[in-house]
Design an enzyme around this catalytic site. Structure first.
Site, PDB file in Angstrom:
ATOM      1  N   ASN A  29       4.663   3.345 -10.402  1.00 15.18           N
ATOM      2  CA  ASN A  29       4.607   1.907 -10.633  1.00 15.18           C
ATOM      3  C   ASN A  29       4.288   1.152  -9.341  1.00 15.18           C
ATOM      4  O   ASN A  29       3.879  -0.001  -9.398  1.00 15.18           O
ATOM      5  CB  ASN A  29       5.929   1.415 -11.224  1.00 15.18           C
ATOM      6  CG  ASN A  29       7.089   1.453 -10.247  1.00 15.18           C
ATOM      7  OD1 ASN A  29       7.412   0.453  -9.612  1.00 15.18           O
ATOM      8  ND2 ASN A  29       7.738   2.596 -10.115  1.00 15.18           N
ATOM      9  N   TYR A  78       2.878   4.394   0.236  1.00 18.95           N
ATOM     10  CA  TYR A  78       3.124   5.314  -0.875  1.00 18.95           C
ATOM     11  C   TYR A  78       2.315   4.900  -2.103  1.00 18.95           C
ATOM     12  O   TYR A  78       1.598   5.712  -2.695  1.00 18.95           O
ATOM     13  CB  TYR A  78       4.619   5.350  -1.195  1.00 18.95           C
ATOM     14  CG  TYR A  78       4.943   6.054  -2.485  1.00 18.95           C
ATOM     15  CD1 TYR A  78       4.772   7.432  -2.608  1.00 18.95           C
ATOM     16  CD2 TYR A  78       5.412   5.343  -3.588  1.00 18.95           C
ATOM     17  CE1 TYR A  78       5.054   8.081  -3.800  1.00 18.95           C
ATOM     18  CE2 TYR A  78       5.700   5.988  -4.775  1.00 18.95           C
ATOM     19  CZ  TYR A  78       5.521   7.346  -4.884  1.00 18.95           C
ATOM     20  OH  TYR A  78       5.799   7.989  -6.070  1.00 18.95           O
TER      21      TYR A  78
END
Length: 269
Positions: free
Chosen positions: A115, A139
């Protein structure tokens, strides 16, 4: 009932939290489950194989992939941090995995995206897989790269991939944000099973979430996969509210879908 459509399945990142949660569950999906991680995590049990491999090591990854029918790729760095380790594990590692899959003839991969690929959308928005990425850190950026890489390998080589943008997969939601992002372990397995068994996967982006009343993600673009979540964060709502303070709506952590990742850093440390 889970239909076994693959004889040998590879699970990378087997020593991580989600790898441990899926280890027993995925045995229903195959005759032999090959498990891999960079560090030793114990001996193989019945109907298992264990291979240690650094994702940044091309030769090791090719050995890891050889002979499997499909891959569930959870391996790599799973938190925000310095770019160097993320580059090695998540970017070079993803390239090595897809090259190994191409050379070994593997045609279906479930790629653990995140997400955090879209973490800089606001919590008062509902997005679909068609919205452009807005990573909330290095990330998330690495997972956006992985999604683009998998698209290239589908378009050029026909390797089908489900990019599963995992929300927050834990035994139960830890805070108010997770009431929107929570994915139970059983629903995670149901989602991976759907990705492995749907007749035509193509290149698909799927939001990894349970049947939560509050959500920021519209999964309608992934209906062809056949994922039907059966769990919900709603049963935890009262307890979560009781133990957590109301959010400060001026705080970026409460404004953006990525939560704490939007302020994590600095990247170079």
């Amino acid at each position: 009932m889970t239909i076994k459509v693959h004889e040998k399945l590879l699970l990378t990142g087997a020593a991580g939290g989600l790898g441990k949660a899926l280890r027993e569950r995925l045995k229903a999906n195959c005759s032999v489950l090959r498990l891999s991680d960079v560090q030793p995590f114990g001996a193989a049990a019945a109907n298992e194989e264990v291979i240690l491999a650094d994702l940044a090591d091309s030769a090791a990854v090719h050995t890891m992939v050889q002979g499997v029918d499909a891959i569930v790729h959870l391996g790599g760095v799973s938190v925000e941090g310095p770019f160097g380790p993320i580059l090695q594990a998540n970017i070079l590692g993803a390239y090595n995995l897809y090259e190994a899959a191409r050379k070994s003839g593997v045609k279906r991969i479930v790629f653990a995206s995140s997400n955090h690929v879209t973490g800089f959308y606001r919590q008062d928005q509902t997005i679909t897989a068609d919205h452009p990425p807005r990573p909330d850190g290095m990330y998330g950026l690495s997972k956006a790269f992985g999604e683009d890489l998998s698209r290239l390998y589908f378009d050029r080589y026909g390797i089908e991939t489900a990019c599963v943008r995992i929300g927050s997969s834990f035994a139960e939601p830890k805070d108010r944000r997770m009431l929107a992002t929570w994915l139970s372990f059983d629903d995670l397995h149901r989602l991976i099973t759907a990705c492995l068994t749907t007749p035509v996967l193509g290149h698909s982006i799927v939001f990894g979430m349970s049947n939560n009343a509050v959500t920021w993600w519209d999964n309608s673009r992934a209906r062809h996969i056949g994922y039907v979540p059966q769990d919900s964060s709603d049963i935890f709502r009262e307890a979560v509210y009781a133990r957590t303070p109301a959010p400060d709506l001026k705080d970026p952590v409460a404004q953006y879908q990525g939560g704490g990742f939007v302020v994590a850093g600095p990247f170079g440390d």
